[in-house]
Write a protein that holds these residues in place. Structure first.
Motif, mmCIF file in Angstrom:
data_model
loop_
_atom_site.group_PDB
_atom_site.id
_atom_site.type_symbol
_atom_site.label_atom_id
_atom_site.label_comp_id
_atom_site.label_asym_id
_atom_site.label_seq_id
_atom_site.Cartn_x
_atom_site.Cartn_y
_atom_site.Cartn_z
ATOM 1 N N GLN A 63 0.810 -1.228 0.000
ATOM 2 C CA GLN A 63 0.000 0.000 0.000
ATOM 3 C C GLN A 63 0.839 1.273 0.000
ATOM 4 O O GLN A 63 0.461 2.280 -0.627
ATOM 5 N N HIS A 64 1.984 1.251 0.666
ATOM 6 C CA HIS A 64 2.820 2.453 0.714
ATOM 7 C C HIS A 64 3.553 2.676 -0.611
ATOM 8 O O HIS A 64 3.701 3.816 -1.057
ATOM 9 N N LEU A 65 3.988 1.587 -1.234
ATOM 10 C CA LEU A 65 4.618 1.706 -2.547
ATOM 11 C C LEU A 65 3.619 2.231 -3.580
ATOM 12 O O LEU A 65 3.956 3.074 -4.411
ATOM 13 N N MET A 66 2.384 1.714 -3.517
ATOM 14 C CA MET A 66 1.352 2.191 -4.450
ATOM 15 C C MET A 66 1.116 3.687 -4.289
ATOM 16 O O MET A 66 1.028 4.428 -5.270
ATOM 17 N N LEU A 67 1.022 4.127 -3.045
ATOM 18 C CA LEU A 67 0.749 5.544 -2.782
ATOM 19 C C LEU A 67 1.918 6.410 -3.229
ATOM 20 O O LEU A 67 1.733 7.485 -3.815
ATOM 21 N N PHE A 68 3.132 5.930 -2.989
ATOM 22 C CA PHE A 68 4.319 6.674 -3.417
ATOM 23 C C PHE A 68 4.365 6.785 -4.936
ATOM 24 O O PHE A 68 4.623 7.861 -5.487
ATOM 25 N N LEU A 69 4.098 5.661 -5.623
ATOM 26 C CA LEU A 69 4.110 5.671 -7.087
ATOM 27 C C LEU A 69 3.031 6.610 -7.633
ATOM 28 O O LEU A 69 3.267 7.354 -8.588
ATOM 29 N N LEU A 70 1.862 6.604 -7.002
ATOM 30 C CA LEU A 70 0.775 7.488 -7.428
ATOM 31 C C LEU A 70 1.198 8.951 -7.330
ATOM 32 O O LEU A 70 1.030 9.735 -8.271
ATOM 33 N N MET A 71 1.773 9.330 -6.192
ATOM 34 C CA MET A 71 2.192 10.722 -5.983
ATOM 35 C C MET A 71 3.346 11.096 -6.910
ATOM 36 O O MET A 71 3.400 12.216 -7.430
ATOM 37 N N PHE A 72 4.274 10.163 -7.114
ATOM 38 C CA PHE A 72 5.415 10.418 -7.993
ATOM 39 C C PHE A 72 4.940 10.679 -9.421
ATOM 40 O O PHE A 72 5.378 11.634 -10.071
ATOM 41 N N ARG A 73 4.029 9.855 -9.892
ATOM 42 C CA ARG A 73 3.514 10.026 -11.251
ATOM 43 C C ARG A 73 2.763 11.347 -11.403
ATOM 44 O O ARG A 73 2.876 12.025 -12.417
ATOM 45 N N GLU A 74 1.971 11.690 -10.399
ATOM 46 C CA GLU A 74 1.211 12.943 -10.465
ATOM 47 C C GLU A 74 2.144 14.143 -10.566
ATOM 48 O O GLU A 74 1.869 15.109 -11.276
ATOM 49 N N SER A 75 3.262 14.064 -9.841
ATOM 50 C CA SER A 75 4.193 15.194 -9.823
ATOM 51 C C SER A 75 5.016 15.290 -11.105
ATOM 52 O O SER A 75 5.490 16.370 -11.460
ATOM 53 N N ARG A 76 5.193 14.166 -11.810
ATOM 54 C CA ARG A 76 6.069 14.150 -12.984
ATOM 55 C C ARG A 76 5.324 14.133 -14.319
ATOM 56 O O ARG A 76 5.919 14.429 -15.352
ATOM 57 N N SER A 77 4.074 13.772 -14.309
ATOM 58 C CA SER A 77 3.365 13.641 -15.579
ATOM 59 C C SER A 77 2.949 15.000 -16.140
ATOM 60 O O SER A 77 2.855 15.993 -15.422
ATOM 61 N N LYS A 78 2.685 15.031 -17.428
ATOM 62 C CA LYS A 78 2.306 16.275 -18.102
ATOM 63 C C LYS A 78 0.915 16.723 -17.671
ATOM 64 O O LYS A 78 0.073 15.915 -17.299
ATOM 65 N N LEU A 79 0.682 18.018 -17.729
ATOM 66 C CA LEU A 79 -0.631 18.557 -17.415
ATOM 67 C C LEU A 79 -1.641 18.084 -18.455
ATOM 68 O O LEU A 79 -1.320 17.972 -19.642
ATOM 69 N N PHE A 80 -2.845 17.810 -18.006
ATOM 70 C CA PHE A 80 -3.894 17.407 -18.945
ATOM 71 C C PHE A 80 -4.429 18.654 -19.643
ATOM 72 O O PHE A 80 -4.762 19.644 -18.984
ATOM 73 N N PRO A 81 -4.562 18.620 -20.969
ATOM 74 C CA PRO A 81 -5.000 19.811 -21.703
ATOM 75 C C PRO A 81 -6.527 19.944 -21.749
ATOM 76 O O PRO A 81 -7.178 19.442 -22.669
ATOM 77 N N TYR A 82 -7.098 20.603 -20.787
ATOM 78 C CA TYR A 82 -8.545 20.840 -20.799
ATOM 79 C C TYR A 82 -8.910 21.840 -21.889
ATOM 80 O O TYR A 82 -8.135 22.745 -22.216
ATOM 81 N N ASP A 83 -10.110 21.685 -22.447
ATOM 82 C CA ASP A 83 -10.576 22.596 -23.491
ATOM 83 C C ASP A 83 -10.845 23.987 -22.936
ATOM 84 O O ASP A 83 -10.573 24.999 -23.580
ATOM 85 N N LYS A 84 -11.386 24.002 -21.733
ATOM 86 C CA LYS A 84 -11.879 25.272 -21.194
ATOM 87 C C LYS A 84 -11.983 25.173 -19.678
ATOM 88 O O LYS A 84 -12.415 24.150 -19.142
ATOM 89 N N ILE A 85 -11.576 26.237 -18.985
ATOM 90 C CA ILE A 85 -11.793 26.323 -17.539
ATOM 91 C C ILE A 85 -12.639 27.563 -17.267
ATOM 92 O O ILE A 85 -12.239 28.683 -17.583
ATOM 93 N N GLU A 86 -13.826 27.330 -16.725
ATOM 94 C CA GLU A 86 -14.745 28.421 -16.413
ATOM 95 C C GLU A 86 -14.635 28.802 -14.944
ATOM 96 O O GLU A 86 -14.528 27.927 -14.085
ATOM 97 N N TYR A 87 -14.687 30.077 -14.659
ATOM 98 C CA TYR A 87 -14.812 30.562 -13.292
ATOM 99 C C TYR A 87 -16.273 30.919 -13.067
ATOM 100 O O TYR A 87 -16.867 31.659 -13.852
ATOM 101 N N LEU A 88 -16.860 30.402 -12.001
ATOM 102 C CA LEU A 88 -18.257 30.670 -11.694
ATOM 103 C C LEU A 88 -18.370 31.474 -10.405
ATOM 104 O O LEU A 88 -17.791 31.097 -9.382
ATOM 105 N N GLU A 89 -19.107 32.561 -10.457
ATOM 106 C CA GLU A 89 -19.346 33.348 -9.248
ATOM 107 C C GLU A 89 -20.554 32.778 -8.516
ATOM 108 O O GLU A 89 -21.644 32.671 -9.068
#
Length: 383
Positions: A63-89
């Motif tokens: 479980q600790h290796l899985m969590l470490f790998l998950l965090m490592f990948r999140e920190s190193r992987s490319k940003l996902f290219p969303y089409d649009k980010i809306e701000y809502l008031e």
């Protein structure tokens, strides 16, 4: 030469022993708990990962290796290219966001679903990019991430933050989504803390929920208890993460808010949550949990729901699951999936450690979508 043969024999025995252990103790059929109904039976039979063996990655099933790998990948992987980010008031002047993928090329008139994703406790539209990417590539459905106040790059226009999110904010976000795309069914996915917000909404809404189906991955159930049960090391790390992510990042907004200085001194995640009411608009801890704790309304959920927990989760620990099986097993159209391994929201499988849970989520929604289409049920959230 003789010693070399002994070493080789020992290595061979260890390798064989390891793989025997992996085959016997690690590979498993997920344990399913559900209220027997035609809906649940159809979904289970049409969703392969519910009835096939889960084979955690053999070099990373701890479980600790899985969590470490998950965090490592999140920190190193490319940003996902969303089409649009809306701000809502929001009505009170606060700001939330919606991150869209597939909106620009979508057929506005067809009945394919929109998958609404709820991110983690200190995440944003990027920390759940794995499930977003999988749904887009596999099914080509629209995906939208509901970004909470103070998360990601959303400006904090009012000094109020709730790490678990606000159902009143969520209702405004869902109304905006529904206004843009009124004919498409909504499927909801909550990841970790995001599952708490999703469950709280589903319980409050009951039969008036806007979702046709939902999935909760690694939920904690009773958050008043659960945050104090987090593994001590992770609790300390996450407590400091809360301080840095919310208070220090938005210090100008919170500098003059009563209780901020006390929050800056907390040592654990549980302590941070217990004192969060000072910056989340509630008069005391009791009021905060009364309006934020999903367990208080969970038994009123009417939306078809898949819940996924791993027994080795060091953050949303197995005790939380066991205490809530009594209502999970009787909640109509709810399927609880319980695995021995998977850690917290990781659930890796295969040599390349791909997400088993992402594929399970996709299969479940595809089964629900086919079932609704088969019976020509046009559901836009009413059950």
């Amino acid at each position: 030469m003789f010693l070399d043969n002994i070493y080789l024999t020992l290595i061979g025995v260890l390798i064989i022993g390891f793989f025997l252990y992996y085959i016997v103790d690690v590979i498993e059929f997920p344990v399913l708990r559900f209220n027997d109904s035609e809906f649940s039976s159809n979904i289970i039979s049409d969703t392969p990962r519910l009835t096939n063996r889960y084979k955690p990655t053999f070099w990373c099933f701890n479980q600790h290796l899985m969590l470490f790998l998950l965090m490592f990948r999140e920190s190193r992987s490319k940003l996902f290219p969303y089409d649009k980010i809306e701000y809502l008031e929001m009505k009170d002047g606060g700001t939330t966001g919606l991150a869209w993928s597939g909106l620009d090329t979508a057929n506005q008139k067809d009945k394919t679903p929109i998958v609404v994703v709820f991110h983690t406790i200190s995440g944003d539209e990027q920390d759940i990019k794995s499930i977003v990417s999988h749904i887009r590539k596999t099914y080509n459905w629209i995906v939208v991430v509901c970004i909470r106040r103070g998360h990601g790059n959303i400006p904090l226009t009012k000094p109020i933050i709730n790490t678990m999110g606000s159902t009143s904010d969520l209702k405004e976000q869902l109304n905006h989504i529904r206004k843009l795309l009124p004919n498409k069914p909504l499927f909801g996915v909550g990841i970790s803390a995001g599952s708490g917000l999703l469950a709280r909404y589903l319980g409050e809404a009951g039969s008036k929920s806007m979702f046709s189906a939902a999935v909760a991955v690694s939920p904690a159930y009773d958050i008043e208890k659960a945050f104090h049960r987090v593994h001590p090391v992770y609790s300390k790390i996450m407590g400091q993460r809360m301080i840095g992510y919310f208070l220090k990042r938005h210090y100008k907004s919170f500098a003059n808010v009563k209780g901020t200085e006390e929050l800056l001194k907390v040592k654990s995640l549980g302590e941070f949550q217990d004192k969060l009411h000072t910056i989340s608009g509630f008069k005391d801890k009791e009021s905060y949990y009364q309006k934020s704790n999903p367990i208080l309304v969970a038994n009123q959920i009417k939306t078809p729901l898949l819940v996924l927990n791993a027994a080795d989760d060091p953050i949303c620990v197995n005790q939380n699951v066991l205490e809530n099986l009594h209502w999970l097993e009787t909640l109509k159209n709810t399927i609880h999936v319980h695995t021995k391994r998977g850690s917290h929201i990781a659930f890796f499988e295969g040599f390349f450690a791909k997400s088993w849970s992402d594929r399970l989520i996709g299969e479940y929604f595809f089964s629900v979508f086919n079932l609704l289409s088969k019976y020509k049920i046009s559901q836009t959230g009413n059950h």
